[in-house]
Design a protein around this motif. Structure first.
Motif, PDB file in Angstrom:
ATOM      1  N   ASP A 216       0.487  -1.151   0.237  1.00  0.00           N
ATOM      2  CA  ASP A 216      -0.371  -0.030   0.128  1.00  0.00           C
ATOM      3  C   ASP A 216       0.710   1.183   0.087  1.00  0.00           C
ATOM      4  N   LYS A 217       1.976   1.056   0.490  1.00  0.00           N
ATOM      5  CA  LYS A 217       3.284   2.527   0.266  1.00  0.00           C
ATOM      6  C   LYS A 217       2.491   3.173   0.997  1.00  0.00           C
ATOM      7  N   ASP A 218       1.813   3.449   2.040  1.00  0.00           N
ATOM      8  CA  ASP A 218       0.986   4.271   3.385  1.00  0.00           C
ATOM      9  C   ASP A 218       2.548   3.744   4.903  1.00  0.00           C
ATOM     10  N   LEU A 219       3.269   4.540   4.252  1.00  0.00           N
ATOM     11  CA  LEU A 219       4.455   4.277   5.819  1.00  0.00           C
ATOM     12  C   LEU A 219       3.757   4.585   6.905  1.00  0.00           C
ATOM     13  N   CYS A 220       3.003   5.521   7.027  1.00  0.00           N
ATOM     14  CA  CYS A 220       2.047   6.486   8.400  1.00  0.00           C
ATOM     15  C   CYS A 220       1.144   4.963   9.485  1.00  0.00           C
ATOM     16  N   VAL A 221       0.555   4.730   7.958  1.00  0.00           N
ATOM     17  CA  VAL A 221      -0.113   3.547   8.526  1.00  0.00           C
ATOM     18  C   VAL A 221       0.088   2.235   8.510  1.00  0.00           C
ATOM     19  N   MET A 222       1.658   2.029   8.308  1.00  0.00           N
ATOM     20  CA  MET A 222       2.167   0.769   8.515  1.00  0.00           C
ATOM     21  C   MET A 222       2.504   0.494   9.814  1.00  0.00           C
ATOM     22  N   PHE A 223       3.606   1.812   9.705  1.00  0.00           N
ATOM     23  CA  PHE A 223       4.197   1.660  11.188  1.00  0.00           C
ATOM     24  C   PHE A 223       3.329   2.332  12.328  1.00  0.00           C
ATOM     25  N   ALA A 224       2.297   2.605  11.997  1.00  0.00           N
ATOM     26  CA  ALA A 224       1.037   2.506  13.462  1.00  0.00           C
ATOM     27  C   ALA A 224       0.575   0.962  13.054  1.00  0.00           C
ATOM     28  N   GLU A 225       0.090   0.541  11.935  1.00  0.00           N
ATOM     29  CA  GLU A 225      -0.119  -0.662  12.287  1.00  0.00           C
ATOM     30  C   GLU A 225       0.805  -1.911  13.543  1.00  0.00           C
ATOM     31  N   MET A 226       2.122  -1.934  12.590  1.00  0.00           N
ATOM     32  CA  MET A 226       3.382  -2.614  13.559  1.00  0.00           C
ATOM     33  C   MET A 226       3.179  -2.138  15.070  1.00  0.00           C
ATOM     34  N   VAL A 227       2.672  -0.920  14.871  1.00  0.00           N
ATOM     35  CA  VAL A 227       2.887  -1.374  16.880  1.00  0.00           C
ATOM     36  C   VAL A 227       2.205  -1.253  17.208  1.00  0.00           C
ATOM     37  N   ARG A 228       0.655  -1.553  16.683  1.00  0.00           N
ATOM     38  CA  ARG A 228      -0.331  -1.840  17.471  1.00  0.00           C
ATOM     39  C   ARG A 228      -0.371  -3.741  17.487  1.00  0.00           C
ATOM     40  N   VAL A 254      14.057   8.025   6.655  1.00  0.00           N
ATOM     41  CA  VAL A 254      13.050   7.708   5.925  1.00  0.00           C
ATOM     42  C   VAL A 254      11.888   7.552   6.854  1.00  0.00           C
ATOM     43  N   ILE A 255      12.208   6.506   8.250  1.00  0.00           N
ATOM     44  CA  ILE A 255      11.733   6.175   9.036  1.00  0.00           C
ATOM     45  C   ILE A 255      11.574   7.445  10.424  1.00  0.00           C
ATOM     46  N   GLU A 256      12.561   8.623  10.339  1.00  0.00           N
ATOM     47  CA  GLU A 256      11.962  10.187  11.148  1.00  0.00           C
ATOM     48  C   GLU A 256      11.503  10.477  10.902  1.00  0.00           C
ATOM     49  N   GLN A 257      11.459  10.576   9.380  1.00  0.00           N
ATOM     50  CA  GLN A 257      10.271  12.115   8.755  1.00  0.00           C
ATOM     51  C   GLN A 257       8.725  10.658   9.162  1.00  0.00           C
ATOM     52  N   THR A 258       8.697   9.725   9.001  1.00  0.00           N
ATOM     53  CA  THR A 258       7.453   9.181   9.319  1.00  0.00           C
ATOM     54  C   THR A 258       7.391   9.235  10.380  1.00  0.00           C
ATOM     55  N   TRP A 259       7.998   8.788  11.634  1.00  0.00           N
ATOM     56  CA  TRP A 259       7.606   9.381  12.614  1.00  0.00           C
ATOM     57  C   TRP A 259       6.902  10.848  12.978  1.00  0.00           C
ATOM     58  N   GLU A 260       7.839  12.078  12.779  1.00  0.00           N
ATOM     59  CA  GLU A 260       7.756  13.149  12.303  1.00  0.00           C
ATOM     60  C   GLU A 260       5.986  13.089  12.023  1.00  0.00           C
ATOM     61  N   SER A 261       5.583  12.925  10.798  1.00  0.00           N
ATOM     62  CA  SER A 261       4.376  13.376  10.156  1.00  0.00           C
ATOM     63  C   SER A 261       3.213  12.417  10.594  1.00  0.00           C
ATOM     64  N   MET A 262       3.493  11.663  11.966  1.00  0.00           N
ATOM     65  CA  MET A 262       2.638  10.729  12.634  1.00  0.00           C
ATOM     66  C   MET A 262       2.069  11.654  13.582  1.00  0.00           C
ATOM     67  N   GLN A 263       3.198  12.286  14.176  1.00  0.00           N
ATOM     68  CA  GLN A 263       2.409  12.864  15.212  1.00  0.00           C
ATOM     69  C   GLN A 263       1.475  14.385  15.395  1.00  0.00           C
ATOM     70  N   GLY A 264       0.927  14.181  16.354  1.00  0.00           N
ATOM     71  CA  GLY A 264       0.426  15.748  15.866  1.00  0.00           C
ATOM     72  C   GLY A 264      -1.476  14.534  15.521  1.00  0.00           C
ATOM     73  N   LYS A 265      -1.712  14.054  14.730  1.00  0.00           N
ATOM     74  CA  LYS A 265      -2.682  13.320  13.636  1.00  0.00           C
ATOM     75  C   LYS A 265      -3.570  12.278  14.659  1.00  0.00           C
ATOM     76  N   PRO A 266      -4.705  12.642  14.608  1.00  0.00           N
ATOM     77  CA  PRO A 266      -5.738  11.886  15.870  1.00  0.00           C
ATOM     78  C   PRO A 266      -5.616  10.467  15.336  1.00  0.00           C
ATOM     79  N   GLU A 267      -5.683   9.600  13.957  1.00  0.00           N
ATOM     80  CA  GLU A 267      -5.742   8.703  13.775  1.00  0.00           C
ATOM     81  C   GLU A 267      -4.553   7.729  14.608  1.00  0.00           C
ATOM     82  N   TYR A 268      -3.544   8.946  15.155  1.00  0.00           N
ATOM     83  CA  TYR A 268      -2.619   8.058  15.310  1.00  0.00           C
ATOM     84  C   TYR A 268      -1.795   8.091  17.072  1.00  0.00           C
ATOM     85  N   ALA A 269      -2.720   8.745  17.872  1.00  0.00           N
ATOM     86  CA  ALA A 269      -2.815   9.579  18.946  1.00  0.00           C
ATOM     87  C   ALA A 269      -2.628   8.017  19.989  1.00  0.00           C
TER      88      ALA A 269
END
Length: 305
Positions: A216-228, A254-269
């Motif tokens: 799917d190439k959506d890194l934010c979703v991938m990070f959140a799903e794997m952490v959960r 790339v990992i740093e950029q993805t984690w920074e983009s996740m912060q502040g978004k309610p779906e990844y709270a």
């Protein structure tokens, strides 16, 4: 009468009627001829003996006695070498004749075995010969399932869009698979961008989930799903460097950029960060772990090797 210079042990006399000058000339010619007489050829007896030894090793009858007796060693060596070559040529002729004979005189292996008598007390003599059953012809749907299995064995999902471009009547064949027992291992997984097919006999469901997130190439979703997933199943926090490993293979920036983009978004709270006692960074989900517990299981015991 004595002419010429005397030399120790050398005197000669001539007839008085001979002209003295002519007699001197004859003596000088004789002396000069004696000086020009070629010396007898000297042979290296050691070398000749070595040659004789080699000839003897190869079958020659030469034993080195000629060299020791002062005979013409080279003549003997040449004679013995010629005799040895003649013997070898005579021995090779029958072999060449045998090789030239047609193979028809030699029985074939299968003919030889067929001519052999039956073995006595054969324990399998009374058992009938069984022919392997013919494999049933595969249906088009089963052939498609085999294609999906081969990709799963190579750690690849099969997107629905790919099947549409490569297989004629792909949707019709996919619809036949659930009713076919030979296709029961073919499973689907719905992604954000497509539906993916895989064989759960060749790929685990967990790996298929990871592969789908990567596809799917959506890194934010991938990070959140794997952490959960890690927090819920194991449970454990997820180190950030985890995403550098296969099958993710992400660079640290790339990992740093993805984690920074996740912060502040309610779906990844629910995704938060912590640092363990070795100063390593982890992510965890507050839906499944408390911060205190996540910190405790992330720390490294000092007394552990």
């Amino acid at each position: 009468m004595l002419f010429g210079r005397r030399k120790p042990g050398y005197t000669t006399t001539v007839d008085g009627s001979v002209d003295p000058e002519q007699a001197v000339l004859e003596l000088q010619k004789a002396e000069l001829a004696a000086k020009k007489k070629p010396k007898a050829e000297v042979f290296d007896i050691d070398a000749a003996s070595e040659t004789a030894r080699r000839l003897k090793e190869t079958g020659s009858t030469f034993d080195g006695s000629a060299a020791k007796a002062g005979e013409d060693v080279m003549a003997v060596v040449e004679r013995e070498t010629a005799e040895l070559a003649a013997k070898q040529a005579a021995g090779a002729a029958p072999e060449a004749t045998e090789a030239a004979q047609p193979d028809a005189t030699k029985p074939e292996l299968l003919d030889f075995l067929a001519a052999e008598p039956e073995a006595e007390n054969d324990p399998f003599a009374d058992q009938p010969t069984k022919t392997a059953p013919e494999l049933p012809e595969l249906t088009p749907a089963q052939e498609l399932a085999g294609y999906i299995r081969s990709r799963s064995a190579a750690a690849l999902l099969t997107p629905h869009a790919l099947l549409l471009t490569e297989v004629e009547n792909a949707d019709e064949l996919l619809a036949q698979m659930p009713a076919d027992p030979q296709c029961e291992d073919i499973t689907t997984r719905k992604g954000a961008k497509d539906t993916y097919y895989y064989s759960n006999a060749n790929m685990s469901d967990n790996y298929a989930m990871i592969a789908q997130l990567i596809e799917d190439k959506d890194l934010c979703v991938m990070f959140a799903e794997m952490v959960r997933f890690n927090a819920r199943i194991y449970p454990s926090a997820t180190p950030l460097k985890y995403f550098q490993r296969s099958p993710y293979g992400l660079a640290p920036e790339v990992i740093e950029q993805t984690w920074e983009s996740m912060q502040g978004k309610p779906e990844y709270a629910d995704i938060e960060e912590l640092t363990n006692n070795q100063n390593e960074r982890f992510l965890f989900s507050t839906k499944h772990l408390t911060r205190r517990y996540a910190k405790a299981i992330s720390d490294v015991d000092d007394f552990c090797d």
